[in-house]
Design a protein around this motif. Structure first.
Motif, short mmCIF file in Angstrom:
data_model
loop_
_atom_site.label_atom_id
_atom_site.label_comp_id
_atom_site.label_asym_id
_atom_site.label_seq_id
_atom_site.Cartn_x
_atom_site.Cartn_y
_atom_site.Cartn_z
N CYS A 24 8.78 -36.84 27.14
CA CYS A 24 9.50 -36.01 27.59
C CYS A 24 9.85 -37.18 28.99
CB CYS A 24 9.09 -34.95 28.02
SG CYS A 24 9.78 -33.57 25.74
N SER A 25 8.44 -37.96 29.46
CA SER A 25 9.20 -38.51 30.63
C SER A 25 9.54 -40.15 30.60
CB SER A 25 7.19 -39.24 30.98
OG SER A 25 6.60 -37.28 31.51
N HIS A 26 9.61 -40.18 29.46
CA HIS A 26 10.13 -41.51 28.90
C HIS A 26 11.43 -41.33 29.03
CE1 HIS A 26 6.82 -43.94 28.10
NE2 HIS A 26 5.97 -43.45 26.76
N ALA A 27 12.02 -40.32 28.71
CA ALA A 27 14.06 -39.46 28.55
C ALA A 27 13.82 -39.24 29.55
CB ALA A 27 13.58 -38.32 27.11
N SER A 28 13.32 -38.61 30.94
CA SER A 28 13.88 -38.43 32.32
C SER A 28 14.13 -39.54 32.53
CB SER A 28 12.92 -37.34 32.60
OG SER A 28 13.12 -36.67 33.69
N VAL A 29 12.89 -40.60 32.71
CA VAL A 29 13.02 -41.53 33.52
C VAL A 29 14.44 -42.35 33.07
CG1 VAL A 29 12.25 -43.89 34.72
CG2 VAL A 29 10.49 -41.82 34.78
#
Length: 113
Positions: A24-29
């Protein structure tokens, strides 16, 4: 305009909590590279509203990504395959930040993760 980001995760992969958080962090950034600076700044000033949702299959995730990227900033994350998921397997997408109403038209039917 109220801005929001939606992160959509594949529930069928049965990833652990830490793995889901990382994806999710990869996607958000990643999606922020596709957002206009003024939209980004406004989203930050509004508190960076996010919602994390789920789909039940790779097909659902890819179909949603195809729909989203035609209208809104969207990023698809594929795993490197170092831990729980096969290399290149799509794990999640992020859409926006974008107008909340526009985002809800695409994702409003999905359940929270």
């Amino acid at each position: 305009m109220s801005l929001k980001q939606a992160i959509v995760v594949r529930a069928d992969l049965k990833m652990g909590k830490g793995k889901i958080a990382a994806q999710c962090s990869h996607a958000s950034v990643s999606v922020l590279e596709k957002v206009d600076e003024d939209v980004y700044e406004e989203w930050v000033s509004q508190g960076m509203k996010k919602v994390v949702l789920k789909v039940g299959s790779k097909r659902e995730l890819l179909e949603l990504f195809e729909q989203a990227k035609r209208r809104l900033p969207a990023a698809l994350i594929k795993d490197a395959g170092l831990t729980q998921v096969e290399p290149g397997e799509p794990t999640c997408i992020a859409i926006g930040p974008a107008d909340e109403a526009d985002l809800d038209k695409l994702t409003g039917h999905l359940k929270l993760l």
